[in-house]
Design a protein around this motif. Sequence first.
Motif, PDB file in Angstrom:
ATOM      1  N   MET A 115       0.705  -1.094   0.003  1.00 16.75           N
ATOM      2  CA  MET A 115      -0.102  -0.050   0.126  1.00 16.75           C
ATOM      3  C   MET A 115       0.927   1.140   0.126  1.00 16.75           C
ATOM      4  O   MET A 115       1.656   1.287   0.770  1.00 16.75           O
ATOM      5  CB  MET A 115      -0.909   0.113   1.204  1.00 16.75           C
ATOM      6  N   LEU A 116       0.579   2.171  -0.841  1.00 13.77           N
ATOM      7  CA  LEU A 116       1.367   3.337  -1.007  1.00 13.77           C
ATOM      8  C   LEU A 116       0.425   4.630  -0.848  1.00 13.77           C
ATOM      9  O   LEU A 116      -0.563   4.578  -1.405  1.00 13.77           O
ATOM     10  CB  LEU A 116       2.042   3.387  -2.401  1.00 13.77           C
ATOM     11  N   LEU A 117       1.091   5.865  -0.488  1.00 15.92           N
ATOM     12  CA  LEU A 117       0.404   6.878  -0.316  1.00 15.92           C
ATOM     13  C   LEU A 117       1.206   8.043  -0.610  1.00 15.92           C
ATOM     14  O   LEU A 117       1.901   8.754   0.155  1.00 15.92           O
ATOM     15  CB  LEU A 117      -0.022   7.223   1.299  1.00 15.92           C
ATOM     16  N   PRO A 118       1.404   8.165  -2.005  1.00 14.51           N
ATOM     17  CA  PRO A 118       2.209   9.403  -2.446  1.00 14.51           C
ATOM     18  C   PRO A 118       1.391  10.722  -2.564  1.00 14.51           C
ATOM     19  O   PRO A 118       0.082  10.677  -2.538  1.00 14.51           O
ATOM     20  CB  PRO A 118       2.518   9.044  -3.957  1.00 14.51           C
ATOM     21  N   PHE A 119       1.900  12.044  -2.384  1.00 16.78           N
ATOM     22  CA  PHE A 119       1.337  13.406  -2.377  1.00 16.78           C
ATOM     23  C   PHE A 119       2.516  14.245  -3.090  1.00 16.78           C
ATOM     24  O   PHE A 119       3.728  13.838  -2.726  1.00 16.78           O
ATOM     25  CB  PHE A 119       0.711  13.537  -1.204  1.00 16.78           C
ATOM     26  N   GLU A 120       1.931  15.130  -3.354  1.00 19.16           N
ATOM     27  CA  GLU A 120       2.678  16.475  -3.729  1.00 19.16           C
ATOM     28  C   GLU A 120       2.330  17.754  -3.097  1.00 19.16           C
ATOM     29  O   GLU A 120       0.837  17.895  -3.129  1.00 19.16           O
ATOM     30  CB  GLU A 120       2.877  16.351  -5.369  1.00 19.16           C
ATOM     31  N   VAL A 121       3.045  18.754  -3.059  1.00 14.30           N
ATOM     32  CA  VAL A 121       2.628  19.790  -2.513  1.00 14.30           C
ATOM     33  C   VAL A 121       3.393  20.977  -3.347  1.00 14.30           C
ATOM     34  O   VAL A 121       4.775  20.890  -3.390  1.00 14.30           O
ATOM     35  CB  VAL A 121       3.184  20.259  -0.882  1.00 14.30           C
ATOM     36  N   TYR A 122       2.819  21.800  -3.868  1.00  8.80           N
ATOM     37  CA  TYR A 122       3.412  23.150  -4.503  1.00  8.80           C
ATOM     38  C   TYR A 122       2.903  24.326  -3.822  1.00  8.80           C
ATOM     39  O   TYR A 122       1.777  24.658  -3.966  1.00  8.80           O
ATOM     40  CB  TYR A 122       2.954  23.119  -6.176  1.00  8.80           C
ATOM     41  N   ALA A 123       3.974  25.221  -3.554  1.00  8.47           N
ATOM     42  CA  ALA A 123       3.716  26.525  -3.020  1.00  8.47           C
ATOM     43  C   ALA A 123       4.570  27.424  -3.448  1.00  8.47           C
ATOM     44  O   ALA A 123       5.795  27.191  -3.477  1.00  8.47           O
ATOM     45  CB  ALA A 123       3.592  26.376  -1.347  1.00  8.47           C
ATOM     46  N   SER A 124       3.961  28.713  -3.326  1.00  8.06           N
ATOM     47  CA  SER A 124       4.823  29.850  -4.072  1.00  8.06           C
ATOM     48  C   SER A 124       4.137  31.035  -3.443  1.00  8.06           C
ATOM     49  O   SER A 124       3.030  31.246  -3.172  1.00  8.06           O
ATOM     50  CB  SER A 124       4.905  30.014  -5.471  1.00  8.06           C
ATOM     51  N   THR A 125       5.034  32.255  -3.460  1.00  3.80           N
ATOM     52  CA  THR A 125       4.362  33.683  -2.833  1.00  3.80           C
ATOM     53  C   THR A 125       4.103  34.244  -4.257  1.00  3.80           C
ATOM     54  O   THR A 125       3.731  35.473  -4.210  1.00  3.80           O
ATOM     55  CB  THR A 125       5.334  34.371  -2.099  1.00  3.80           C
ATOM     56  N   GLN A 126       4.301  33.878  -5.459  1.00  4.05           N
ATOM     57  CA  GLN A 126       4.282  34.260  -6.557  1.00  4.05           C
ATOM     58  C   GLN A 126       2.648  34.604  -6.861  1.00  4.05           C
ATOM     59  O   GLN A 126       1.928  33.629  -6.454  1.00  4.05           O
ATOM     60  CB  GLN A 126       4.856  33.683  -8.110  1.00  4.05           C
ATOM     61  N   LYS A 127       2.223  35.597  -7.445  1.00  8.10           N
ATOM     62  CA  LYS A 127       0.709  35.955  -7.418  1.00  8.10           C
ATOM     63  C   LYS A 127      -0.042  35.685  -8.746  1.00  8.10           C
ATOM     64  O   LYS A 127      -1.141  35.096  -8.759  1.00  8.10           O
ATOM     65  CB  LYS A 127       0.555  37.463  -7.421  1.00  8.10           C
ATOM     66  N   SER A 128       0.787  35.264  -9.510  1.00  8.15           N
ATOM     67  CA  SER A 128       0.178  34.787 -10.922  1.00  8.15           C
ATOM     68  C   SER A 128      -0.323  33.590 -10.913  1.00  8.15           C
ATOM     69  O   SER A 128       0.324  32.540 -10.467  1.00  8.15           O
ATOM     70  CB  SER A 128       1.376  35.014 -12.168  1.00  8.15           C
ATOM     71  N   THR A 129      -1.604  33.391 -11.342  1.00  2.79           N
ATOM     72  CA  THR A 129      -2.413  32.112 -11.325  1.00  2.79           C
ATOM     73  C   THR A 129      -2.522  31.403 -12.455  1.00  2.79           C
ATOM     74  O   THR A 129      -2.584  30.320 -12.852  1.00  2.79           O
ATOM     75  CB  THR A 129      -3.753  32.297 -10.675  1.00  2.79           C
ATOM     76  N   PHE A 130      -2.504  32.036 -13.689  1.00  2.00           N
ATOM     77  CA  PHE A 130      -2.927  31.743 -14.900  1.00  2.00           C
ATOM     78  C   PHE A 130      -4.334  30.874 -14.847  1.00  2.00           C
ATOM     79  O   PHE A 130      -5.203  31.420 -14.466  1.00  2.00           O
ATOM     80  CB  PHE A 130      -1.727  30.615 -15.560  1.00  2.00           C
ATOM     81  N   GLN A 131      -4.220  29.478 -15.213  1.00  2.00           N
ATOM     82  CA  GLN A 131      -5.546  28.976 -15.386  1.00  2.00           C
ATOM     83  C   GLN A 131      -5.971  28.420 -13.985  1.00  2.00           C
ATOM     84  O   GLN A 131      -7.247  28.126 -13.650  1.00  2.00           O
ATOM     85  CB  GLN A 131      -5.811  27.934 -16.440  1.00  2.00           C
ATOM     86  N   GLN A 132      -5.000  28.003 -13.266  1.00  2.00           N
ATOM     87  CA  GLN A 132      -5.179  27.197 -12.091  1.00  2.00           C
ATOM     88  C   GLN A 132      -4.156  28.106 -10.925  1.00  2.00           C
ATOM     89  O   GLN A 132      -3.072  28.546 -11.330  1.00  2.00           O
ATOM     90  CB  GLN A 132      -4.916  25.828 -12.243  1.00  2.00           C
ATOM     91  N   PRO A 133      -4.525  27.978  -9.797  1.00  2.00           N
ATOM     92  CA  PRO A 133      -3.432  28.554  -8.605  1.00  2.00           C
ATOM     93  C   PRO A 133      -2.080  27.799  -8.699  1.00  2.00           C
ATOM     94  O   PRO A 133      -2.006  26.727  -9.022  1.00  2.00           O
ATOM     95  CB  PRO A 133      -4.261  28.271  -7.484  1.00  2.00           C
ATOM     96  N   PHE A 134      -1.144  28.511  -8.205  1.00  2.00           N
ATOM     97  CA  PHE A 134       0.342  27.766  -8.470  1.00  2.00           C
ATOM     98  C   PHE A 134       0.348  27.243  -7.077  1.00  2.00           C
ATOM     99  O   PHE A 134       0.918  25.996  -7.259  1.00  2.00           O
ATOM    100  CB  PHE A 134       1.357  29.010  -8.458  1.00  2.00           C
ATOM    101  N   ASN A 135      -0.181  27.484  -5.917  1.00  2.00           N
ATOM    102  CA  ASN A 135      -0.119  26.514  -4.781  1.00  2.00           C
ATOM    103  C   ASN A 135      -1.073  25.374  -5.047  1.00  2.00           C
ATOM    104  O   ASN A 135      -2.422  25.680  -5.082  1.00  2.00           O
ATOM    105  CB  ASN A 135      -0.756  27.470  -3.687  1.00  2.00           C
ATOM    106  N   GLN A 136      -0.507  24.461  -5.141  1.00  2.00           N
ATOM    107  CA  GLN A 136      -1.255  23.180  -5.220  1.00  2.00           C
ATOM    108  C   GLN A 136      -1.065  21.840  -4.243  1.00  2.00           C
ATOM    109  O   GLN A 136       0.242  22.101  -3.708  1.00  2.00           O
ATOM    110  CB  GLN A 136      -1.247  22.478  -6.626  1.00  2.00           C
TER     111      GLN A 136
END
Length: 591
Positions: A115-136
């Motif tokens: 059993m595996l539980l992988p995850f990812e975190v993206y965080a940034s202080t940049q304000k540009s979001t384009f189509q989706q937020p940068f913080n994910q």
Amino acid sequence: MLPPNIKSDVLGSIFPCFKEIISGSMTRVSANWREKTKNYASILNLILCIFLSVPIFVKAQEKAKDSSLIAFHGSSTLTSEFYNGSSPDTTFRPRLQALAGRAIIRAEITFPYDMLLPFEVYASTQKSTFQQPFNQFGVNPQFGSWLKLHGGFFSVVQSEFTFGDVRLFGGGFELTPDNFHFSAAYGLGRFAREPLAEANYPGEYDRKFVLISIGYGKPAKNDIKINIAYSADDSSSVLGEDSLRLSPQENLITSLSFAVKPNSWISMDGEAAASLFSSDTRLPSIDSMLHLPSFFAFTPRLSTQVDGATRFSIKITPSKEWSVNADAKWIGPGFVSLGWQAMQNDVLDIMLAPSFRLANGLFIARISGGMRFNNLRNNRLATTQRTIGSASIGWQISPALGVDMQYSNYGMRSSHLNDTLRIQNIFQNFSISPHYSFNWLTGINSIAANYSLQDIDDKNVFSSSFTRSKAHAITAVHTVFLPSTLQFVTSALFNSFSAEGMTASVVSITETAGKSWLDEALNISVTAGINIITAQKSDRQVTTGVNASYSKPSIGTFSLNIALNSFVAAQIVQTPSFRELTANITHRITF
């Protein structure tokens, strides 16, 4: 693999949650989706579903005799950036934020019974979001080889015609018991943004996606799969009315994809798809004329168009010395896939690509040639024909000497009845890159050079004088590694461009010196270079930089990069002189 009793617990605890999210509450989730995305309640809902299967982990813990069977490993990258730019010219605008920070964390928890539980975190202080937020944030637990879940932000590729280059925010699962595979996903592929009249920006709606795939067989070998991709814009996600606003759209694609490998040297794959697309869901429906099962949730409207697409590919590899690929693709002019944003329609592509591997792999050649046509239904004023050809050769003449060559030819022709609208041009690109290694000054030396030519030839009698152009580029790089860990890299570049009434050139020289200490744990290098850009007058650019890194398995790698960029413009055009200082500190660790 999980024991049968634990498998039943997995299915019993997880699937009711995903049934609620993906199917049973689809209408309710869709109506309140924008509110949920604002407070990330959807992520919490998905995580709750995942951890409702805690009894599975408890049982696994009870049966595991050694707690070390549970492991946590991954990697993280933390970066802090500093930027300062100045200029005597008031037209200069800084390109970056003064201070910025980024964090990328990828990790995985391993439990007993695969059993595996992988995850990812993206965080940034940049304000540009384009189509989706940068913080994910995304979590993708996996149970053996038969079940994988998705939560938060995640990416999936369903098929070549249905869905692939859009990152989703939502949830999904992939179920692969034995030869069967079943997957489903639901989420937002685009977030709403309000129109900005002062910027002439039309705004965007929330766009939801529903993906379902059912298949049997071994993927990429002998496999058949049915794919359904549904997407729709939420017209209530943007408030008010505005004349600039884009029309809300709706799309439903169904496809049948397959892969067949009858023996070890022949493999085939293909897909056939049909697309329903409404360019404006505000127009009246035509349900009385076209009835669809309620399962599809697609409403035919006055703006609805129907079209298809198909592709077929075969690869023949009778020996290690040579092989050949053949591809054909037909995409109707009305075929639209919102799950592939860059897909072109109204095209017929035919491609043949043989490759050769001779002299025990010392000589490798790849050749491809094909044609592309549009105006498939002859409903346009002219048909465009494109010719695409390329060849690449790699030849290792001796252990020290080798050469690579590439050539590509892209031609376009449109036989319009009006002479001024006829198109015929040829774009050619050629490059040759020799490289040579030798011993000199008690060190290992290597020299690599490259010459490239780009030529655009326009055969149109009216526009050729404006578009005819040529570009030459010559680069040379010398690298020497000394036993003392001291190394030098010298590079030179000359680039010239010529077009009707215009010539320009760039000359660049860069030198880098570096050395390692503490058993190569500490590395420091210094770089300096000058660029001279000449059009009518010469602009000058001077760059300097310092790079340092310290690496140790127990603490990871710390790196510092400082760069100074000084640009002096000749003021022929409104390009201001400026100076920029950038610095960043990065920490990377694998745990």
